[in-house]
Design a protein around this motif. Structure first.
Motif, PDB file in Angstrom:
ATOM      1  N   ALA A  99      41.924 -62.778   1.883  1.00 47.13           N
ATOM      2  CA  ALA A  99      42.573 -62.973   3.183  1.00 47.13           C
ATOM      3  C   ALA A  99      44.081 -62.773   3.078  1.00 47.13           C
ATOM      4  CB  ALA A  99      42.253 -64.364   3.723  1.00 47.13           C
ATOM      5  N   GLU A 100      44.681 -63.345   2.039  1.00 47.40           N
ATOM      6  CA  GLU A 100      46.132 -63.220   1.869  1.00 47.40           C
ATOM      7  C   GLU A 100      46.539 -61.772   1.589  1.00 47.40           C
ATOM      8  OE1 GLU A 100      47.119 -66.000  -1.207  1.00 47.40           O
ATOM      9  OE2 GLU A 100      46.736 -67.742   0.091  1.00 47.40           O
ATOM     10  N   ARG A 101      45.772 -61.107   0.741  1.00 47.77           N
ATOM     11  CA  ARG A 101      46.111 -59.714   0.407  1.00 47.77           C
ATOM     12  C   ARG A 101      45.958 -58.803   1.621  1.00 47.77           C
ATOM     13  NH1 ARG A 101      47.820 -56.910  -4.209  1.00 47.77           N
ATOM     14  NH2 ARG A 101      48.085 -54.800  -3.435  1.00 47.77           N
ATOM     15  N   ALA A 102      44.878 -58.988   2.360  1.00 50.09           N
ATOM     16  CA  ALA A 102      44.659 -58.176   3.553  1.00 50.09           C
ATOM     17  C   ALA A 102      45.784 -58.394   4.565  1.00 50.09           C
ATOM     18  CB  ALA A 102      43.301 -58.509   4.171  1.00 50.09           C
ATOM     19  N   ARG A 103      46.167 -59.631   4.749  1.00 50.47           N
ATOM     20  CA  ARG A 103      47.252 -59.944   5.681  1.00 50.47           C
ATOM     21  C   ARG A 103      48.554 -59.308   5.200  1.00 50.47           C
ATOM     22  NH1 ARG A 103      45.756 -64.630   6.574  1.00 50.47           N
ATOM     23  NH2 ARG A 103      46.591 -65.653   4.738  1.00 50.47           N
ATOM     24  N   ARG A 104      48.836 -59.410   3.902  1.00 59.11           N
ATOM     25  CA  ARG A 104      50.059 -58.838   3.328  1.00 59.11           C
ATOM     26  C   ARG A 104      50.072 -57.319   3.461  1.00 59.11           C
ATOM     27  NH1 ARG A 104      50.328 -61.467  -1.614  1.00 59.11           N
ATOM     28  NH2 ARG A 104      48.767 -60.040  -2.415  1.00 59.11           N
ATOM     29  N   ASP A 105      48.892 -56.684   3.281  1.00 60.48           N
ATOM     30  CA  ASP A 105      48.801 -55.228   3.367  1.00 60.48           C
ATOM     31  C   ASP A 105      48.629 -54.727   4.798  1.00 60.48           C
ATOM     32  OD1 ASP A 105      49.005 -55.281   0.635  1.00 60.48           O
ATOM     33  OD2 ASP A 105      46.951 -54.612   0.239  1.00 60.48           O
ATOM     34  N   GLY A 106      48.413 -55.642   5.731  1.00 62.69           N
ATOM     35  CA  GLY A 106      48.264 -55.255   7.130  1.00 62.69           C
ATOM     36  C   GLY A 106      46.953 -54.549   7.428  1.00 62.69           C
ATOM     37  N   ILE A 107      45.895 -54.910   6.699  1.00 63.19           N
ATOM     38  CA  ILE A 107      44.580 -54.321   6.934  1.00 63.19           C
ATOM     39  C   ILE A 107      43.556 -55.429   7.105  1.00 63.19           C
ATOM     40  CG2 ILE A 107      45.106 -52.201   5.660  1.00 63.19           C
ATOM     41  CD1 ILE A 107      43.527 -53.321   3.302  1.00 63.19           C
ATOM     42  N   SER A 108      42.387 -55.055   7.573  1.00 66.28           N
ATOM     43  CA  SER A 108      41.338 -56.065   7.739  1.00 66.28           C
ATOM     44  C   SER A 108      40.759 -56.434   6.381  1.00 66.28           C
ATOM     45  CB  SER A 108      40.227 -55.533   8.647  1.00 66.28           C
ATOM     46  OG  SER A 108      39.461 -54.547   7.983  1.00 66.28           O
TER      47      SER A 108
ATOM     48  N   VAL B 286      37.652 -56.600   5.706  1.00 63.50           N
ATOM     49  CA  VAL B 286      36.554 -55.661   5.461  1.00 63.50           C
ATOM     50  C   VAL B 286      37.074 -54.371   4.848  1.00 63.50           C
ATOM     51  CG1 VAL B 286      34.794 -54.239   6.586  1.00 63.50           C
ATOM     52  CG2 VAL B 286      35.057 -56.636   7.241  1.00 63.50           C
ATOM     53  N   ASP B 287      38.175 -53.841   5.382  1.00 66.07           N
ATOM     54  CA  ASP B 287      38.752 -52.613   4.831  1.00 66.07           C
ATOM     55  C   ASP B 287      39.237 -52.827   3.397  1.00 66.07           C
ATOM     56  OD1 ASP B 287      38.198 -51.120   7.080  1.00 66.07           O
ATOM     57  OD2 ASP B 287      40.210 -51.335   7.930  1.00 66.07           O
ATOM     58  N   LEU B 288      39.818 -53.987   3.120  1.00 67.51           N
ATOM     59  CA  LEU B 288      40.278 -54.294   1.769  1.00 67.51           C
ATOM     60  C   LEU B 288      39.093 -54.375   0.811  1.00 67.51           C
ATOM     61  CD1 LEU B 288      42.385 -55.078  -0.325  1.00 67.51           C
ATOM     62  CD2 LEU B 288      42.133 -57.454   0.442  1.00 67.51           C
ATOM     63  N   ILE B 289      38.053 -55.086   1.205  1.00 68.26           N
ATOM     64  CA  ILE B 289      36.872 -55.220   0.352  1.00 68.26           C
ATOM     65  C   ILE B 289      36.233 -53.856   0.111  1.00 68.26           C
ATOM     66  CG2 ILE B 289      34.532 -56.168   0.246  1.00 68.26           C
ATOM     67  CD1 ILE B 289      35.725 -58.637   1.786  1.00 68.26           C
ATOM     68  N   ARG B 290      36.127 -53.043   1.145  1.00 68.04           N
ATOM     69  CA  ARG B 290      35.561 -51.691   1.000  1.00 68.04           C
ATOM     70  C   ARG B 290      36.380 -50.877  -0.006  1.00 68.04           C
ATOM     71  NH1 ARG B 290      35.811 -50.179   5.981  1.00 68.04           N
ATOM     72  NH2 ARG B 290      33.749 -50.930   6.516  1.00 68.04           N
ATOM     73  N   ALA B 291      37.700 -50.920   0.118  1.00 62.90           N
ATOM     74  CA  ALA B 291      38.569 -50.169  -0.795  1.00 62.90           C
ATOM     75  C   ALA B 291      38.427 -50.681  -2.229  1.00 62.90           C
ATOM     76  CB  ALA B 291      40.027 -50.267  -0.338  1.00 62.90           C
ATOM     77  N   LEU B 292      38.349 -51.994  -2.395  1.00 70.20           N
ATOM     78  CA  LEU B 292      38.194 -52.559  -3.734  1.00 70.20           C
ATOM     79  C   LEU B 292      36.877 -52.128  -4.378  1.00 70.20           C
ATOM     80  CD1 LEU B 292      39.540 -56.166  -3.074  1.00 70.20           C
ATOM     81  CD2 LEU B 292      40.636 -54.384  -4.451  1.00 70.20           C
ATOM     82  N   ILE B 293      35.815 -52.122  -3.601  1.00 74.82           N
ATOM     83  CA  ILE B 293      34.515 -51.703  -4.123  1.00 74.82           C
ATOM     84  C   ILE B 293      34.552 -50.233  -4.503  1.00 74.82           C
ATOM     85  CG2 ILE B 293      32.097 -51.288  -3.522  1.00 74.82           C
ATOM     86  CD1 ILE B 293      32.262 -53.923  -1.858  1.00 74.82           C
TER      87      ILE B 293
END
Length: 70
Positions: A15-24, A26-33
């Motif tokens: 949640a913190e990383r997504a907020r810091r990067d300005g993305i959802s 879900v998008d962060l998790i998808r990119a990480l996978i």
């Protein structure tokens, strides 16, 4: 699609990383996978290459193969 249960600390980090990067999230998790799968593929390729070494190239052959020399 499988459902995963994450530790609360991991959920908070996402949640913190997504907020810091300005993305959802879900998008962060998808990119990480996707990045993780790419890394696994690269590691497997390296392991396969070590098990089946090819003829090494000289620096001149490498430059020619890369189109850096005629």
């Amino acid at each position: 699609m499988p459902t995963i249960i994450l530790e609360p600390v991991t959920e908070q980090r996402i949640a913190e990383r997504a907020r810091r990067d300005g993305i959802s999230e879900v998008d962060l998790i998808r990119a990480l996978i996707e990045e993780g799968l790419d890394d696994l593929d690269d590691a497997q390729m390296a392991v396969d290459r070590l098990g089946n070494p090819l003829h090494p190239l000289t620096s001149a052959e490498a430059r020619q193969a890369l189109g850096l020399e005629d």
